[in-house]
Design a protein around this motif. Structure first.
Motif, PDB file in Angstrom:
ATOM      1  N   LEU A  13      25.241  42.445  42.364  1.00  0.00           N
ATOM      2  CA  LEU A  13      25.661  42.081  41.012  1.00  0.00           C
ATOM      3  C   LEU A  13      27.162  42.282  40.873  1.00  0.00           C
ATOM      4  O   LEU A  13      27.691  43.364  41.168  1.00  0.00           O
ATOM      5  CB  LEU A  13      24.925  42.955  39.994  1.00  0.00           C
ATOM      6  N   LEU A  14      27.863  41.230  40.434  1.00  0.00           N
ATOM      7  CA  LEU A  14      29.306  41.298  40.198  1.00  0.00           C
ATOM      8  C   LEU A  14      29.574  40.861  38.773  1.00  0.00           C
ATOM      9  O   LEU A  14      29.301  39.716  38.401  1.00  0.00           O
ATOM     10  CB  LEU A  14      30.057  40.395  41.184  1.00  0.00           C
ATOM     11  N   VAL A  15      30.101  41.748  37.953  1.00  0.00           N
ATOM     12  CA  VAL A  15      30.371  41.465  36.548  1.00  0.00           C
ATOM     13  C   VAL A  15      31.881  41.442  36.328  1.00  0.00           C
ATOM     14  O   VAL A  15      32.577  42.428  36.613  1.00  0.00           O
ATOM     15  CB  VAL A  15      29.718  42.522  35.631  1.00  0.00           C
ATOM     16  N   GLY A  16      32.392  40.328  35.835  1.00  0.00           N
ATOM     17  CA  GLY A  16      33.822  40.179  35.595  1.00  0.00           C
ATOM     18  C   GLY A  16      34.349  38.929  36.264  1.00  0.00           C
ATOM     19  O   GLY A  16      33.840  38.524  37.319  1.00  0.00           O
ATOM     20  N   GLY A  17      35.375  38.340  35.665  1.00  0.00           N
ATOM     21  CA  GLY A  17      35.906  37.089  36.189  1.00  0.00           C
ATOM     22  C   GLY A  17      37.361  37.159  36.560  1.00  0.00           C
ATOM     23  O   GLY A  17      38.040  36.132  36.632  1.00  0.00           O
ATOM     24  N   SER A  18      37.879  38.349  36.822  1.00  0.00           N
ATOM     25  CA  SER A  18      39.296  38.571  37.078  1.00  0.00           C
ATOM     26  C   SER A  18      39.659  38.340  38.538  1.00  0.00           C
ATOM     27  O   SER A  18      38.787  38.231  39.405  1.00  0.00           O
ATOM     28  CB  SER A  18      39.654  40.005  36.694  1.00  0.00           C
ATOM     29  N   PRO A  19      40.970  38.302  38.856  1.00  0.00           N
ATOM     30  CA  PRO A  19      41.383  38.247  40.269  1.00  0.00           C
ATOM     31  C   PRO A  19      40.877  39.430  41.077  1.00  0.00           C
ATOM     32  O   PRO A  19      40.546  39.278  42.263  1.00  0.00           O
ATOM     33  CB  PRO A  19      42.915  38.243  40.182  1.00  0.00           C
ATOM     34  N   ALA A  33      26.704  38.792  51.630  1.00  0.00           N
ATOM     35  CA  ALA A  33      25.929  39.048  50.420  1.00  0.00           C
ATOM     36  C   ALA A  33      25.713  37.777  49.600  1.00  0.00           C
ATOM     37  O   ALA A  33      26.527  36.850  49.632  1.00  0.00           O
ATOM     38  CB  ALA A  33      26.625  40.098  49.560  1.00  0.00           C
ATOM     39  N   GLN A  34      24.626  37.765  48.851  1.00  0.00           N
ATOM     40  CA  GLN A  34      24.352  36.733  47.835  1.00  0.00           C
ATOM     41  C   GLN A  34      24.777  37.336  46.503  1.00  0.00           C
ATOM     42  O   GLN A  34      24.264  38.373  46.094  1.00  0.00           O
ATOM     43  CB  GLN A  34      22.863  36.372  47.819  1.00  0.00           C
ATOM     44  N   ILE A  35      25.724  36.701  45.821  1.00  0.00           N
ATOM     45  CA  ILE A  35      26.375  37.316  44.665  1.00  0.00           C
ATOM     46  C   ILE A  35      25.815  36.773  43.364  1.00  0.00           C
ATOM     47  O   ILE A  35      25.807  35.551  43.139  1.00  0.00           O
ATOM     48  CB  ILE A  35      27.903  37.096  44.718  1.00  0.00           C
ATOM     49  N   ARG A  36      25.372  37.678  42.511  1.00  0.00           N
ATOM     50  CA  ARG A  36      24.970  37.338  41.144  1.00  0.00           C
ATOM     51  C   ARG A  36      26.189  37.598  40.259  1.00  0.00           C
ATOM     52  O   ARG A  36      26.494  38.727  39.908  1.00  0.00           O
ATOM     53  CB  ARG A  36      23.787  38.203  40.701  1.00  0.00           C
ATOM     54  N   LEU A  37      26.911  36.533  39.907  1.00  0.00           N
ATOM     55  CA  LEU A  37      28.173  36.639  39.176  1.00  0.00           C
ATOM     56  C   LEU A  37      27.925  36.415  37.693  1.00  0.00           C
ATOM     57  O   LEU A  37      27.467  35.347  37.283  1.00  0.00           O
ATOM     58  CB  LEU A  37      29.172  35.609  39.714  1.00  0.00           C
ATOM     59  N   VAL A  38      28.240  37.420  36.893  1.00  0.00           N
ATOM     60  CA  VAL A  38      27.988  37.373  35.452  1.00  0.00           C
ATOM     61  C   VAL A  38      29.306  37.593  34.716  1.00  0.00           C
ATOM     62  O   VAL A  38      29.915  38.664  34.809  1.00  0.00           O
ATOM     63  CB  VAL A  38      26.964  38.429  35.023  1.00  0.00           C
ATOM     64  N   SER A  39      29.763  36.576  33.984  1.00  0.00           N
ATOM     65  CA  SER A  39      31.004  36.687  33.214  1.00  0.00           C
ATOM     66  C   SER A  39      31.138  35.478  32.302  1.00  0.00           C
ATOM     67  O   SER A  39      30.869  34.342  32.724  1.00  0.00           O
ATOM     68  CB  SER A  39      32.220  36.753  34.150  1.00  0.00           C
ATOM     69  N   PRO A  40      31.557  35.681  31.024  1.00  0.00           N
ATOM     70  CA  PRO A  40      31.756  34.537  30.132  1.00  0.00           C
ATOM     71  C   PRO A  40      32.815  33.570  30.650  1.00  0.00           C
ATOM     72  O   PRO A  40      32.731  32.362  30.437  1.00  0.00           O
ATOM     73  CB  PRO A  40      32.189  35.184  28.810  1.00  0.00           C
ATOM     74  N   GLN A  41      33.814  34.101  31.351  1.00  0.00           N
ATOM     75  CA  GLN A  41      34.887  33.274  31.915  1.00  0.00           C
ATOM     76  C   GLN A  41      35.250  33.804  33.291  1.00  0.00           C
ATOM     77  O   GLN A  41      35.105  35.001  33.564  1.00  0.00           O
ATOM     78  CB  GLN A  41      36.126  33.285  31.012  1.00  0.00           C
ATOM     79  N   ILE A  42      35.745  32.918  34.153  1.00  0.00           N
ATOM     80  CA  ILE A  42      36.192  33.353  35.476  1.00  0.00           C
ATOM     81  C   ILE A  42      37.573  32.762  35.754  1.00  0.00           C
ATOM     82  O   ILE A  42      37.910  31.679  35.275  1.00  0.00           O
ATOM     83  CB  ILE A  42      35.203  32.952  36.591  1.00  0.00           C
TER      84      ILE A  42
END
Length: 313
Positions: A13-19, A33-42
């Protein structure tokens, strides 16, 4: 406790859309890894990474929730908000998933170290979040000591291990092969399996290391590596404990050895390392007279820097 996670096909789980999140995503993808990316914006960097590897990401354009931890091996967040970081860490604890909040050690259950990547050889350096820049400096120093061919040699070792285990009995014979392997790795040679199986010479060897003024910082890389290969270590009284401690942990330490003892150790295929801060020449002729193989590793002295000459502007 330093550990290496096997993340091939594991969900993270990766939360955040920053550099910063993009950099962690690259590390995770390098590990498979298989990444579950959760963020309103990236950010643009993260969007580019997702577009290059769309099947490696499950992208959710929304705020995170505790349900996102389901099935995750690790969880990583980038946030400037202590309250959100605390909530994320608590949710991870409840789900039994280790958490890292980027650059916020107080909310981390594990840390990312600086990495020296010579896959399958990987070295990680951690300062427990106290000084990441120091960790990076240590990484740069290690990089200078490693040959460019290390990755190829390590891959070769993986392929050869079953063959070596079948050819050589566990103990001195097998360790002698791997010590010869290490010598080839750091000699600058290209990986070559066949040369490794050339007949090994019988008998041990005696290595004299000149420790110069006794400063461990002035030992050569070759001297350090030889101390790590020693079966027996002999140190003159002038050699400080800081150098003695650099020897292989399993090595036998003795105060002195006469010619008869040296011949016995040589016949037993032992690597004897004699460390001295003085001239070893008087011992060489006696050993050579008994056909004992000898190597000499000269010392390094501190350079004398000339006084700078200032020129008026």
């Amino acid at each position: 406790m330093p550990v290496f996670h096997r993340l091939i096909d594991a969900k993270v789980l990766l939360v955040g859309g920053s550099p910063a999140a993009a950099w962690k995503a690259e590390l995770l993808r390098a590990a498979g890894a298989q990444i579950r990316l959760v963020s309103p914006q990236i950010c643009a960097e993260l969007a580019a990474l997702v577009s290059r590897q769309p099947t490696a990401f499950d992208l959710y354009n929304r705020d995170w929730s505790p349900a996102d931890f389901d099935g995750a091996r690790l969880a990583i967040m980038d946030t400037d908000c202590d309250l959100e970081a605390a909530s994320f860490e608590q949710a991870g604890r409840m789900a039994g998933v280790p958490v890292n909040v980027i650059d916020r050690p107080a909310f981390c259950q594990f840390q990312f170290g600086s990495i020296v990547n010579r896959s399958p050889a990987i070295i990680s350096i951690s300062t427990d979040g106290a000084a990441p820049v120091l960790g990076q400096a240590i990484r740069r120093r290690i990089e200078t000591l490693l040959p460019a061919t290390l990755s190829g040699w390590t891959s070769l070792a993986q392929k050869l291990r079953p063959r070596i285990n079948a050819l050589y009995a566990e103990g001195q014979q097998r360790r002698a092969f791997w010590e010869g392997f290490v010598d080839r790795v750091f000699s600058g040679d290209a990986p070559d399996a066949e040369r490794l199986f050339e007949p090994m010479p019988k008998g041990g060897r005696v290595v004299f290391i000149n420790a110069g003024p006794g400063d461990p910082e002035l030992l050569t890389v070759k001297a350090m590596r030889t101390l790590q290969q020693a079966d027996v270590v002999i140190c003159d009284a002038t050699v400080p404990g800081t150098i003695r401690e650099l020897a292989r942990r399993e090595a036998q330490h003795i105060e002195a050895a006469d010619i008869a003892e040296m011949r016995r150790l040589f016949a037993a295929n032992k690597t004897v390392v004699h460390v001295t801060c003085s001239d070893a020449t008087p011992n060489l002729a006696a050993l050579q007279a008994h056909s004992i193989a000898i190597d000499i590793i000269p010392g390094v002295t501190a350079p004398q820097c000339p006084t700078p000459q200032w020129v008026a502007a």
